[in-house]
Design an enzyme around this catalytic site. Structure first.
Site, PDB file in Angstrom:
ATOM      1  N   MET A   1      -8.941   8.358  -0.033  1.00  0.00           N
ATOM      2  CA  MET A   1      -9.824   8.724   1.094  1.00  0.00           C
ATOM      3  C   MET A   1     -10.374  10.129   0.882  1.00  0.00           C
ATOM      4  SD  MET A   1      -7.392   7.461   4.167  1.00  0.00           S
ATOM      5  CE  MET A   1      -6.526   5.900   4.108  1.00  0.00           C
TER       6      MET A   1
ATOM      7  N   MET B   1     -11.510  -5.602   5.244  1.00  0.00           N
ATOM      8  CA  MET B   1     -10.701  -4.702   6.071  1.00  0.00           C
ATOM      9  C   MET B   1     -10.438  -5.390   7.409  1.00  0.00           C
ATOM     10  SD  MET B   1     -10.093  -2.096   4.243  1.00  0.00           S
ATOM     11  CE  MET B   1      -9.097  -1.336   5.535  1.00  0.00           C
TER      12      MET B   1
ATOM     13  N   SER C   1       0.826  -1.209   0.000  1.00  0.00           N
ATOM     14  CA  SER C   1       0.000   0.000   0.000  1.00  0.00           C
ATOM     15  C   SER C   1       0.858   1.255   0.000  1.00  0.00           C
ATOM     16  CB  SER C   1      -0.910   0.013   1.230  1.00  0.00           C
ATOM     17  OG  SER C   1      -1.452   1.310   1.374  1.00  0.00           O
TER      18      SER C   1
ATOM     19  N   ASP D   1      -6.719  -6.342   4.167  1.00  0.00           N
ATOM     20  CA  ASP D   1      -6.083  -5.022   4.239  1.00  0.00           C
ATOM     21  C   ASP D   1      -6.071  -4.494   5.674  1.00  0.00           C
ATOM     22  OD1 ASP D   1      -5.149  -2.492   3.723  1.00  0.00           O
ATOM     23  OD2 ASP D   1      -6.871  -1.874   2.494  1.00  0.00           O
TER      24      ASP D   1
ATOM     25  N   HIS E   1      -1.234  -1.180  -4.253  1.00  0.00           N
ATOM     26  CA  HIS E   1      -2.511  -0.804  -3.630  1.00  0.00           C
ATOM     27  C   HIS E   1      -2.544   0.713  -3.413  1.00  0.00           C
ATOM     28  CE1 HIS E   1      -6.029  -1.958  -1.105  1.00  0.00           C
ATOM     29  NE2 HIS E   1      -5.654  -0.980  -0.298  1.00  0.00           N
TER      30      HIS E   1
ATOM     31  N   HIS F   1      -8.250   1.251  -4.069  1.00  0.00           N
ATOM     32  CA  HIS F   1      -9.186   1.057  -2.954  1.00  0.00           C
ATOM     33  C   HIS F   1      -9.832   2.400  -2.640  1.00  0.00           C
ATOM     34  CE1 HIS F   1      -9.576   0.032   1.652  1.00  0.00           C
ATOM     35  NE2 HIS F   1     -10.749   0.174   1.066  1.00  0.00           N
TER      36      HIS F   1
ATOM     37  N   MET G   1     -12.042   4.649  -0.610  1.00  0.00           N
ATOM     38  CA  MET G   1     -12.736   4.846   0.670  1.00  0.00           C
ATOM     39  C   MET G   1     -13.462   6.177   0.576  1.00  0.00           C
ATOM     40  SD  MET G   1      -9.717   3.453   3.116  1.00  0.00           S
ATOM     41  CE  MET G   1      -8.521   3.472   1.808  1.00  0.00           C
TER      42      MET G   1
ATOM     43  N   ASP H   1      -4.759   3.794  -1.846  1.00  0.00           N
ATOM     44  CA  ASP H   1      -5.839   4.103  -0.908  1.00  0.00           C
ATOM     45  C   ASP H   1      -6.348   5.524  -1.096  1.00  0.00           C
ATOM     46  OD1 ASP H   1      -6.068   1.727   0.837  1.00  0.00           O
ATOM     47  OD2 ASP H   1      -3.955   2.156   1.259  1.00  0.00           O
TER      48      ASP H   1
HETATM   49  C1  DX5 Z   1      -6.318   1.693   5.593  1.00  0.00           C
HETATM   50  C2  DX5 Z   1      -5.853   1.327   4.208  1.00  0.00           C
HETATM   51  C3  DX5 Z   1      -4.746   0.352   4.157  1.00  0.00           C
HETATM   52  C4  DX5 Z   1      -3.472   0.775   4.848  1.00  0.00           C
HETATM   53  C5  DX5 Z   1      -2.877  -0.453   5.461  1.00  0.00           C
HETATM   54  O1  DX5 Z   1      -7.497   2.407   5.498  1.00  0.00           O
HETATM   55  O2  DX5 Z   1      -6.924   0.775   3.460  1.00  0.00           O
HETATM   56  O3  DX5 Z   1      -4.476  -0.071   2.823  1.00  0.00           O
HETATM   57  O4  DX5 Z   1      -2.536   1.362   4.005  1.00  0.00           O
HETATM   58  O5  DX5 Z   1      -1.814  -0.059   6.260  1.00  0.00           O
HETATM   59  P1  DX5 Z   1      -1.035  -1.066   7.205  1.00  0.00           P
HETATM   60  O6  DX5 Z   1      -0.531  -2.192   6.349  1.00  0.00           O
HETATM   61  O7  DX5 Z   1       0.049  -0.204   7.754  1.00  0.00           O
HETATM   62  O8  DX5 Z   1      -2.017  -1.534   8.232  1.00  0.00           O
HETATM   63 ZN    ZN Z   2      -6.490  -0.148   1.458  1.00  0.00          ZN
END
Ligand code: DX5
Ligand code: ZN
Length: 214
Positions: free
Chosen positions: A35, A135, A6, A173, A31, A64, A66, A33
């Site tokens: 947000m 998650m 990620s 994840d 990956h 991903h 969010m 993320d």
């Molecule tokens: C959290 C993200 C993850 C995050 C995971 O909302 O969706 O992808 O980057 O981070 P680690 O591996 O540090 O838990």
């Molecule tokens: Zn993620």
């Protein structure tokens, strides 16, 4: 096991260096993320950053989202050349339509579940999905502690997939590391997302390879 590092845990002041590392590693995908500060209490990065990343990353992009209203962004996710579009079940009412739109745009479709959303809620759509992202922490931040109940959920999801004849893969994840990866492999995970465990390591390339061995 496939591995999807990620980018959230990368050095944002030097993304080119970290993406070069990903390209040289045996990571299966990258990956990303996204947000929006509404669906989750944090804001990460958006399309201009992902467009630049896609120009230099040789791995498929595992996006991903969010965000609220994921259905509004299919075209933009396609335009950055993403391989997989993950949207949250909790943010989408008309999942059938969205999955169809993602497929029509030439991408793989994945539904993501927050830790408190039961696997059963996917019963009527599992056959349409290429992947389910569970998650194992509340979405929004990297570096959180793995929620152990994810192991039971992974087993339940595996059963649902096998029972329905679906070919969906299971991606996990949050809080993935040397301790949780073997447990997830045993429970039936196919793909592990890892942020801080990879990017905070002295030798991220060998950490990625070690995760793939599970
Ligand atoms: C959290 C993200 C993850 C995050 C995971 O909302 O969706 O992808 O980057 O981070 P680690 O591996 O540090 O838990
Ligand atoms: Zn993620």
């Amino acid at each position: 096991m496939q591995v999807s590092p990620s980018l959230l845990a990368a050095d944002f002041s030097n993304l080119a260096k970290d993406i070069d590392m990903i390209n040289k590693s045996d990571a299966d995908m990258l990956h990303l993320d996204v947000m929006d500060g509404v669906f989750v209490p944090n804001i990460s990065f958006g399309f201009p950053v992902m467009e630049s990343v896609s120009k230099i990353c040789t791995k498929p992009l595992d996006v991903h989202l969010m965000i609220v209203h994921p259905e509004r962004w299919v075209g933009q996710v396609r335009d950055i050349g993403a391989g997989i579009m993950n949207f949250h079940q909790e943010a989408c009412v008309h999942m059938y339509s969205l999955v169809q739109d993602i497929h029509n745009a030439g991408m793989k479709a994945a539904v993501t579940l927050c830790p408190s959303t039961p696997v059963d809620t996917l019963k009527d759509i599992i056959g349409e999905l290429d992947m389910v992202l569970l998650m194992s922490v509340e979405p929004g931040f990297g570096g959180q502690k793995f929620i152990p109940h994810t192991l039971t959920k992974t087993e339940e999801l595996k059963k649902l997939i096998n029972k329905s004849g679906s070919s969906a893969l299971i991606e996990i994840d949050g809080g993935v590391n040397a301790e949780t990866a073997p447990l997830l492999a045993k429970a039936g995970a196919d793909i592990l997302v890892a942020g801080s465990y990879v990017f905070n390591a002295k030798d991220p390339i060998s950490v990625i390879s070690s995760l793939r061995k599970h």
